[in-house]
Design a protein around this motif. Sequence first.
Motif, mmCIF file in Angstrom:
data_model
loop_
_atom_site.group_PDB
_atom_site.id
_atom_site.type_symbol
_atom_site.label_atom_id
_atom_site.label_comp_id
_atom_site.label_asym_id
_atom_site.label_seq_id
_atom_site.Cartn_x
_atom_site.Cartn_y
_atom_site.Cartn_z
ATOM 1 N N VAL A 130 0.837 -1.186 0.000
ATOM 2 C CA VAL A 130 0.000 0.000 0.000
ATOM 3 C C VAL A 130 0.878 1.244 0.000
ATOM 4 O O VAL A 130 2.089 1.169 0.190
ATOM 5 C CB VAL A 130 -0.943 0.061 1.224
ATOM 6 C CG1 VAL A 130 -1.881 -1.132 1.251
ATOM 7 C CG2 VAL A 130 -0.145 0.147 2.515
ATOM 8 N N LEU A 168 -8.447 0.326 4.470
ATOM 9 C CA LEU A 168 -7.372 -0.539 4.961
ATOM 10 C C LEU A 168 -7.787 -1.142 6.302
ATOM 11 O O LEU A 168 -7.529 -2.314 6.574
ATOM 12 C CB LEU A 168 -6.079 0.268 5.131
ATOM 13 C CG LEU A 168 -4.824 -0.558 5.399
ATOM 14 C CD1 LEU A 168 -4.433 -1.352 4.165
ATOM 15 C CD2 LEU A 168 -3.664 0.318 5.848
ATOM 16 N N TYR A 172 -9.365 -4.515 4.035
ATOM 17 C CA TYR A 172 -8.197 -4.862 3.225
ATOM 18 C C TYR A 172 -7.618 -6.203 3.646
ATOM 19 O O TYR A 172 -7.283 -7.047 2.821
ATOM 20 C CB TYR A 172 -7.151 -3.756 3.352
ATOM 21 C CG TYR A 172 -5.977 -3.904 2.398
ATOM 22 C CD1 TYR A 172 -6.077 -3.503 1.081
ATOM 23 C CD2 TYR A 172 -4.777 -4.455 2.846
ATOM 24 C CE1 TYR A 172 -5.007 -3.643 0.213
ATOM 25 C CE2 TYR A 172 -3.703 -4.602 1.979
ATOM 26 C CZ TYR A 172 -3.820 -4.191 0.666
ATOM 27 O OH TYR A 172 -2.778 -4.330 -0.185
ATOM 28 N N THR A 201 -6.690 3.142 1.238
ATOM 29 C CA THR A 201 -5.874 2.102 1.862
ATOM 30 C C THR A 201 -4.517 2.677 2.260
ATOM 31 O O THR A 201 -3.540 1.952 2.384
ATOM 32 C CB THR A 201 -5.656 0.928 0.881
ATOM 33 O OG1 THR A 201 -5.037 1.456 -0.297
ATOM 34 C CG2 THR A 201 -6.956 0.255 0.486
ATOM 35 N N ASN A 369 -9.983 1.733 -5.212
ATOM 36 C CA ASN A 369 -11.069 1.822 -4.239
ATOM 37 C C ASN A 369 -12.236 2.692 -4.692
ATOM 38 O O ASN A 369 -12.961 3.252 -3.900
ATOM 39 C CB ASN A 369 -10.528 2.344 -2.901
ATOM 40 C CG ASN A 369 -9.772 3.645 -3.097
ATOM 41 O OD1 ASN A 369 -9.801 4.208 -4.196
ATOM 42 N ND2 ASN A 369 -9.102 4.109 -2.057
#
Lengths: 413, 248
Positions: A130, A168, A172, A201, A369
């Motif tokens: 990420v 996240l 995630y 994220t 996203n």
Amino acid sequence: MKLGKTFKHALNMVLHSRLRSWLTILGIVIGVASVIAIVSLGQSLQSSITSSLSGLGGDIVTVSPGAARGGDFGPGRVDREISTTKATSKAVILDTTDYQVLKGIPEILYVQPQIRGNVNVSYLGKAGSVSVTGVDQKVWALVTTSTMAQGRFLDSADQNVVVIGGRLASSYFSQPVGINKMLTVEGGAFRVVGILNDQSTSIYMPIQMAFTVIPNKVNNQYDSIVLKIKDQDFLDDDLAIITQKLTVSRHVTNRTMDFSVTSQKEQQATRAAALSTMTTFLVAIAAVSLLVGAVGIANTMFTSVLEKTKEIGIMKAIGARNQDILLIFIFNSAIIGLIGGLIGVILGGIMSYFLPSLLSSGIPFVRGNLLTVVSLNSVFMALGVSVGVGIIAGIVPAYQASKLKPVDALRFE
Amino acid sequence: MASTTKEEEVLIELQDVWKIYQLGEVEVPALRGVSLQIKKGEFLAVVGASGSGKSTMVNLIGCLDTPTKGTLYLKSQDVTHMSESDLSSLRGKTVGFVFQQYNLIPTLTAYQNILLPLELQEFDDEEAHKRAEELLKLVGLGDKMGNLPTQLSGGQQQRVSIARALAANPEIILADEPTGALDSVTGKEVIDMLHRLWKNEGKTIIMITHDHHLAQYAHTRVELKDGQIMTVQKTVHEKEMKLYHRGD
Ligand SMILES: Nc1ncnc2c1ncn2[C@@H]1O[C@H](COP(=O)(O)OP(=O)(O)OP(=O)(O)O)[C@@H](O)[C@H]1O
Ligand SMILES: [Mg+2]
């Protein structure tokens, strides 16, 4: 004839020429589905941009290394451009000198240097890569437009802690990440102290930690410096002052300028404009396919009137008025439009759900996203338009049918 | 029979009616100055050679077409100057058609075909359904309600079309060679049915036929030739007709 009965006979007509009806419906389905998909994709891109650079932020200015370019598309592109610039030219950088220059400008309230890169993270055995941003924890909270869903922003005493994006935290990893849980970032353990109120994220951590965590970063060299100015009413003036001061301190001229100063507002406007141009263009293309669908309906209706000439004569002989015939045929094409519209909306909804993930690799400003939502408005509009298209396409053939003289129609074989 | 002698109301009147078709440059006169009065409760047979103008005349009476010249009264209303819409309403209420080729709507069942005129006249649902059912039974097809026209024999289709013609309870039944596509036995059944409607329900019936035997059923015989009426004559007495049948 009563409207209900008229409708029943129109429906009967649609059902009795099923193949032809379906083929006609298909034309409308394709048109409506593509319009819906493109409109909702455009809308969600628009709203993802406006939310990531929310309405606040009119007083936020970003200084980046590298010459300014028109048509920058979002953070993804910016990152990539910076790295290319770095790789090809002689290290265009922002460093503490620039930081000090900016600190010295009285119109600036806060100066927030930051670095950014991709890191490997893992949580309870599930790993991924990420984006992480190292921020000056003393001023980040004062400069950012993000808001906190849970926990707190970074603190000046913080070291091995992070603030993470909403997605996240929620979905995630195999399990949601809560406050005070430990994330592993590039092998080191970090405690989560805050969860942002967004769908990202991303990870935010103190910049000193980020220098050690993100690969290939040099201490005191920044990827960008975020500023908050004192009064956003003087934004344009302040941008000029900042540009001028940096031009002098970096020993460059207007032509050799190796940095850029942009306001969030500007970026937002540029992106929104580019996006709406693109959306309009795509919608126009989709609208053409809807038009083709309409021509299809008209064609089917003409054929159908011709084919049903004798029936029209019979109906008239047993007492059908012109308006009865007119309405039966108009209803017929409206039904075709409606069914086409309904299926088109459903298909368009499905398409717009999958479209972002299909395109995200191809279009730089769509990040993974993106949440596409087909608005109720566009659904009703699509249905309205497709029924309207059906009616308009059906009017001329229906009128022609209604005007047939009974004797002539009856004689037709 | 009694009804016709009592009722002298003129239902249909043609005054010097002309119908001229325009075929490009050429004018084809199909009717040339036809004058005729038809009283309520008459059973009229229209005979004549092919092309003599029979269908043309009957279509005018049924308001399917308008005369080129002359006046036509239907229930004492001058129909020559009526709007399309008014004509349709008048037609739907007062005239029932029976065609040589049955002309049922192919996508509707026997029952739905009979229902159609009732829907057009905006009968209320319950009454319409009851009436359609009764009519199907009347023509002996109570068990064929759900059949599409293609699932019926010619005679059955013609009976459905008679039921449909009767649905809105019109005073006049117009039949253009109703037996033309049927064998003689079935044809006779259809004529018998029309005859009963005339006798028992006092319908005014105008029937085109080529068959002189069938023309005997009628009360009055109108013979056309080249678009003009040659003769109007009462046909044989009912008694004689029965004798005639016995010998047939
Ligand atoms: N639409 C039309 N256009 C031109 N001429 C027509 C049209 N309809 C009928 N005619 C002509 O008018 C005349 C009368 O036709 P009509 O159909 O009334 O005859 P008919 O007596 O019913 O004949 P049949 O016994 O064969 O049915 C014929 O000469 C025919 O050719
Ligand atoms: Mg004829």
